[in-house]
Motif scaffolding. Structure first.
Motif, short mmCIF file in Angstrom:
data_model
loop_
_atom_site.label_atom_id
_atom_site.label_comp_id
_atom_site.label_asym_id
_atom_site.label_seq_id
_atom_site.Cartn_x
_atom_site.Cartn_y
_atom_site.Cartn_z
N LEU A 288 -9.89 11.12 6.67
CA LEU A 288 -9.30 11.58 5.42
C LEU A 288 -10.37 11.83 4.37
O LEU A 288 -10.28 12.80 3.60
CB LEU A 288 -8.26 10.57 4.90
N LEU B 248 0.83 -1.22 0.00
CA LEU B 248 0.00 0.00 0.00
C LEU B 248 0.86 1.26 0.00
O LEU B 248 0.54 2.24 -0.69
CB LEU B 248 -0.93 0.00 1.21
N LEU B 249 1.96 1.24 0.76
CA LEU B 249 2.80 2.44 0.82
C LEU B 249 3.56 2.65 -0.50
O LEU B 249 3.91 3.79 -0.83
CB LEU B 249 3.75 2.39 2.01
N TYR C 14 -7.54 11.32 -3.91
CA TYR C 14 -8.53 10.24 -4.03
C TYR C 14 -7.89 8.89 -3.73
O TYR C 14 -8.46 8.05 -3.03
CB TYR C 14 -9.13 10.20 -5.45
N VAL D 88 -2.52 8.61 5.48
CA VAL D 88 -2.23 7.23 5.10
C VAL D 88 -1.20 6.66 6.08
O VAL D 88 -1.35 5.54 6.58
CB VAL D 88 -1.71 7.16 3.65
N LEU E 63 -6.79 3.98 -0.47
CA LEU E 63 -5.78 3.13 0.17
C LEU E 63 -6.15 2.80 1.61
O LEU E 63 -6.01 1.65 2.05
CB LEU E 63 -4.42 3.85 0.17
N ILE E 64 -6.63 3.80 2.36
CA ILE E 64 -6.96 3.53 3.77
C ILE E 64 -8.11 2.53 3.87
O ILE E 64 -8.07 1.60 4.67
CB ILE E 64 -7.30 4.82 4.53
N PHE E 65 -9.13 2.69 3.02
CA PHE E 65 -10.26 1.77 3.12
C PHE E 65 -9.88 0.36 2.66
O PHE E 65 -10.36 -0.63 3.22
CB PHE E 65 -11.49 2.32 2.40
N TRP F 196 1.12 4.51 -2.45
CA TRP F 196 1.08 5.85 -1.86
C TRP F 196 2.24 6.70 -2.39
O TRP F 196 2.06 7.84 -2.79
CB TRP F 196 1.19 5.69 -0.33
N PHE G 73 -5.30 8.28 -1.86
CA PHE G 73 -5.04 8.17 -0.41
C PHE G 73 -6.26 7.63 0.32
O PHE G 73 -6.17 6.74 1.16
CB PHE G 73 -4.70 9.54 0.20
N VAL G 74 -7.43 8.19 0.01
CA VAL G 74 -8.66 7.76 0.70
C VAL G 74 -8.91 6.28 0.41
O VAL G 74 -9.18 5.48 1.32
CB VAL G 74 -9.87 8.60 0.25
N TYR H 287 -6.91 -0.89 3.12
CA TYR H 287 -6.17 -1.37 4.29
C TYR H 287 -7.11 -1.88 5.38
O TYR H 287 -6.93 -2.96 5.94
CB TYR H 287 -5.28 -0.25 4.82
N VAL H 288 -8.17 -1.09 5.66
CA VAL H 288 -9.15 -1.49 6.68
C VAL H 288 -9.73 -2.85 6.32
O VAL H 288 -9.80 -3.76 7.15
CB VAL H 288 -10.28 -0.43 6.79
#
Lengths: 85, 564
Positions: free
Chosen positions: B285, A20-21, A60, B85, A65-67, A24, A62-63, A69-70
Motif C-alpha cells: 500500500l 483500526l477498522l 496516508y 487495509v 493503519l497497516i503498519f 478506517w 490507510f498506510v 496493525y503489524v
C-alpha cells in the motif's frame, strides 16, 4: 486450558481489528464522503479539508493503519508465544 | 533527439532488463511456479504487488478521469487503496497461514466441497480474463501511438515479452520482473509530476504543490474552482448534488472488490511467514500510495493547464500536441459559432471541444512542454504497468487450470514435473488467447470491468472473510451466499447497462445506486444469506473447525506442507 489461553489471543486480535477498522471507516467514508461538505468549510493550506481527506488524507491514514496493525500483532504474537521463529 | 528515438531507447532498455530477470529467475518446481517458493522478501513482494495491482488503467487513465470528475474521482483513489487495509487485517495473514496456492484451494478446503471450488474457479478465471484483455489493449495502444507501429504489431510484441518471462519463470519470474517494473513505472509517473509541480506552484512535491499557490498568490485549487465555475462546470473540489450515495457505494465496491481479487490475494502466498504477509501488505500500500497521492495532483495540474491553454483561445494558435491528438480523433474541435476561438464549456449545445479522458497522462508532459526523454519515460512506464498486471492475471488463469482443474479434478495423480509442464502450457495458451482477444477486443470489455469488481466483492470477499472469522460457517451457507450474491450483482449490472443489452434506465436505480456500486449491496446480501442459511444447516465437520482454529494462529506457517 490451551484453548482458553488462545481465546484471549483471538479476542484481543478482534479488539484491534474493530479499533483500526473504525478509524478506517471514519477517515474515508466519514471525513472523505459523508461529512466532506461540512469539512470543506475548513481549510488546511490551499486544500478544502473534506476534499483533502478524500484525495490525500485517507490514503496516508490507510498506510499508517497497516503498519500500526503489524506492530500490534507482532507484539501480541510474542506475548502469547505464537510467533514464528 | 526526437521523442520516438528516446522511446525506442528507453523501452528497449527496460525490456532487456525484464528478459534478463526472467532468465535468472527460472522456476524448477510447481511451488516456485505458483508461489515463487514462498521465499520472496516482504519488501520485494510489496513492490511486486504494487506493480501487479496498478494496471494500465491506474497509470494511464485514472489521473485523466479524476481531472474531469473533480471531487467524485475520489471514489477511485479511496476505493483502490482502502481495500489493502481490509486485505492486511482480514485476509492476508490467515490465507498465508493456510498456505496453499490459490483462492479456489481455500474455498474448496474450507467449505469441504468440490462444487464450491468449482464456483470459485470459474469466478477466478472470468474476473482475471476480463481484466487481462484490457491490459493487452493498453499495450497495443501504447506501442501503436509512440513507436508508430500498427496496433496488431504492438500486441504481438507484448505477447512475446509476457510469454517469455511468464512461461519460463512462473510466479518467481513474474515477481522479480514486477519489482523492476514497479521501479520503472513509479519513476516515470513521478518525474513529470515533479517537473509540472515546480512549473506551476514552485514546489517539488506534487502532493503539497496541489495545495500550493500560483504566481499571482492565489491557491491553485481556488483558481481551478474559479476557472471551472466560470465555464459552467461544477466546482472542482465540491461534491455534486447526487454524488454522495454513489461515491459511497462505488468506493465500497472497489475496496471490497480489491480485497477479493484472486491475483492480489495470491501474492500473499509468496512470502515465508505470516508476519511477512502483514508487513508486505503495508509495503504494497505504501508503494501504491506514492502513485495514488500523486495522481490527484497530476489531475489538478492537467486540468488547470488545459483550461488555461484552450479556453477562449484562437484555434490557429494551438500548440502541436493539440493537432497531434486531433489527428487520432482523441481531441475534436467544432467551431459552432464560427468565431475562431475555442469555447470549452459545460453546456453541451455551446461546447466546441471534446477531449478523450484517457490522453491526459500521456499528453500532460507535452502540454507542460517537458523534454522529450520525459515523454518517452512515460510510455515505458505505461508499458510496465500493463505488462506487470497482465502477467499476474495470466498466472492466476494458468494456475486455475493446471492446479485447480487438472490436479484437483481430472488427474489427481499427476507428478510435480507433469503439473509444472501443464502449468507452462496453460500459461502459454492463456497469453496467446488474451492477445488474440486484445487484437479484437469485444466492445463490452470496459463495461465488464465494473462487473469484475462487483463479482469479486459479492462472491469471494464474504466467502473468505466468513471462512476465517465465523467458525460455524458451513458449505451450505457459503455456497448459497456466493451464488445469490453473484446472481444479484450480475443481474443488476446487466439490467442497468445498456451497453450489455439491459433494458433499465437510470430512473430505475435502486436508491439511486449506479451499477458500478452495486457490488457493495451484493456483498451484504451474500453475508446475510450465508449467515442465515448456515445457522439452519449442520455445523461443518470437526476437522474443518480445527483448520479454522489453526489458520488463526501464526506459528507453523513456514513449515513444509506435506501434501498440496
Amino acid at each position: 486450558m490451551k484453548g482458553n489461553y488462545l481465546n484471549g489471543y483471538w479476542k484481543q486480535n478482534i479488539r484491534y481489528l474493530i479499533m483500526l477498522l473504525s478509524i478506517w471507516f471514519i477517515v474515508s467514508y466519514g471525513c472523505g464522503i459523508l461529512f466532506a461538505d461540512n469539512l470543506n468549510a475548513f481549510k488546511i493550506g490551499g486544500f478544502p479539508l473534506g476534499f483533502w481527506f478524500a484525495q490525500q488524507g485517507s490514503i496516508y491514514v490507510f498506510v499508517i493503519l497497516i503498519f500500526v496493525y503489524v506492530h500490534l500483532m507482532n507484539k501480541l504474537d510474542r506475548f502469547y508465544d505464537v510467533d514464528e521463529i | 533527439m526526437s521523442v520516438q528515438t528516446w522511446t525506442f531507447i528507453i523501452v528497449g532498455i527496460t525490456f532487456a532488463i525484464y528478459i534478463s530477470i526472467a532468465i535468472w529467475a527460472r522456476a524448477g518446481s510447481t511451488k516456485e511456479f505458483y508461489v515463487a517458493g514462498s521465499s520472496v522478501s516482504p519488501l520485494a513482494n510489496g513492490m511486486a504487488t504494487a506493480a501487479d495491482w496498478m494496471s494500465a488503467a491506474s497509470y494511464l487513465s485514472m489521473a485523466g478521469l479524476i481531472s474531469f470528475m473533480g471531487y467524485s474521482g475520489s471514489q477511485y483513489l479511496m476505493g483502490w487503496t482502502g481495500g489493502y487495509v481490509l486485505l492486511a487485517l482480514l485476509l492476508a495473514p490467515y490465507l498465508r497461514k493456510f498456505g496453499k496456492f490459490t483462492v479456489p484451494d481455500f474455498i474448496g478446503e474450507r467449505y469441504y466441497s468440490k462444487q464450491a471450488r468449482l464456483v470459485a474457479l470459474i469466478c477466478a478465471i472470468f474476473v482475471s480474463f476480463t481484466y487481462v484483455v484490457g491490459q493487452m489493449k493498453g499495450v497495443g495502444v501504447a506501442f501503436a501511438r509512440f513507436l508508430e507501429v500498427p496496433y496488431t504489431t504492438g500486441i504481438f510484441i507484448g505477447i512475446a515479452i509476457v510469454f517469455f518471462y511468464a512461461v519460463l519463470g512462473g510466479m518467481k519470474g513474474i515477481t522479480y520482473t514486477q519489482v523492476a517494473q514497479y521501479c520503472v513505472l513509479i519513476f516515470a509517473f513521478t518525474v513529470p509530476a515533479v517537473f509540472i509541480s515546480l512549473q506551476m506552484v514552485n514546489n517539488p512535491i506534487p502532493q503539497l504543490g496541489m495545495g500550493g499557490t500560483v504566481s499571482d498568490g492565489t491557491y491553485l485549487l481556488d483558481k481551478l474552482n474559479m476557472l471551472s465555475t466560470d465555464l459552467g462546470f461544477d466546482e472542482y473540489t465540491s461534491m455534486g448534488m447526487d454524488d454522495r450515495i454513489n461515491v459511497f457505494f462505488i468506493t465500497a465496491a472497489l475496496m471490497f472488490g480489491t480485497a477479493g481479487l484472486p491475483h492480489v490475494i495470491v501474492r500473499f502466498f509468496t512470502v515465508p511467514r505470516v508476519r511477512d504477509a502483514r508487513k508486505s501488505a503495508g509495503y504494497a500500500l505504501l508503494f501504491i500510495a506514492i502513485l495514488y497521492t500523486t495522481a490527484p495532483a497530476v489531475a489538478v495540474f492537467a486540468r488547470t493547464n488545459l483550461l488555461q491553454t484552450v479556453s477562449n483561445q484562437p484555434y490557429v494558435e494551438m500548440p502541436t500536441w493539440f493537432n497531434k491528438w486531433e489527428e487520432s480523433k482523441l481531441i475534436t474541435f467544432e467551431d459552432k459559432n464560427k468565431d475562431g476561438l475555442i469555447q470549452y464549456v459545460a453546456d453541451k449545445t455551446q461546447n466546441e471541444l471534446v477531449i478523450d479522458r484517457d490522453i491526459m497522462v500521456l499528453a500532460n508532459p507535452e502540454i507542460a512542454n517537458l523534454p522529450s526523454w520525459v515523454i518517452a519515460l512515460v510510455v515505458a512506464g505505461g508499458l510496465a504497468a500493463a505488462l506487470s498486471t497482465a502477467a499476474g492475471l495470466l498466472l492466476v488463469i494458468a494456475t486455475s487450470i493446471s492446479h485447480d482443474l487438472l490436479k484437483k479434478y481430472l488427474r489427481p495423480n499427476i507428478s510435480d514435473k507433469g503439473e509444472l509442464l501443464a502449468a507452462r502450457i496453460s500459461i502459454a495458451a492463456a497469453v496467446i488467447l488474451a492477445g488474440l482477444a486484445g487484437l479484437n477486443p469485444p466492445g463490452f470489455v470496459a463495461q465488464v470491468v465494473a462487473l469484475a469488481f462487483g463479482l469479486a466483492a459479492s462472491s469471494f470477499f464474504p466467502a473468505i472473510i466468513l471462512g476465517i472469522f465465523d467458525k460455524r460457517m458451513n458449505k451450505e451457507g457459503a455456497v448459497a451466499g456466493m451464488i445469490i450474491g453473484i446472481l444479484f450483482t450480475t443481474a443488476y449490472i446487466w439490467y442497468f447497462k445498456p451497453q450489455l443489452g439491459g433494458p433499465g434506465t437510470p430512473d430505475g436505480y435502486w436508491f439511486g445506486i449506479k451499477p458500478e456500486g452495486i457490488g457493495t449491496l451484493g456483498m451484504f446480501i451474500n453475508m446475510i444469506i450465508a449467515l442465515v442459511v448456515s445457522r439452519m444447516t449442520p455445523a461443518p465437520p470437526q476437522e474443518v473447525q480445527d483448520l479454522v482454529e489453526d489458520i488463526r494462529i501464526p506459528r507453523g506457517a513456514s513449515e513444509v506442507k506435506s501434501v498440496h
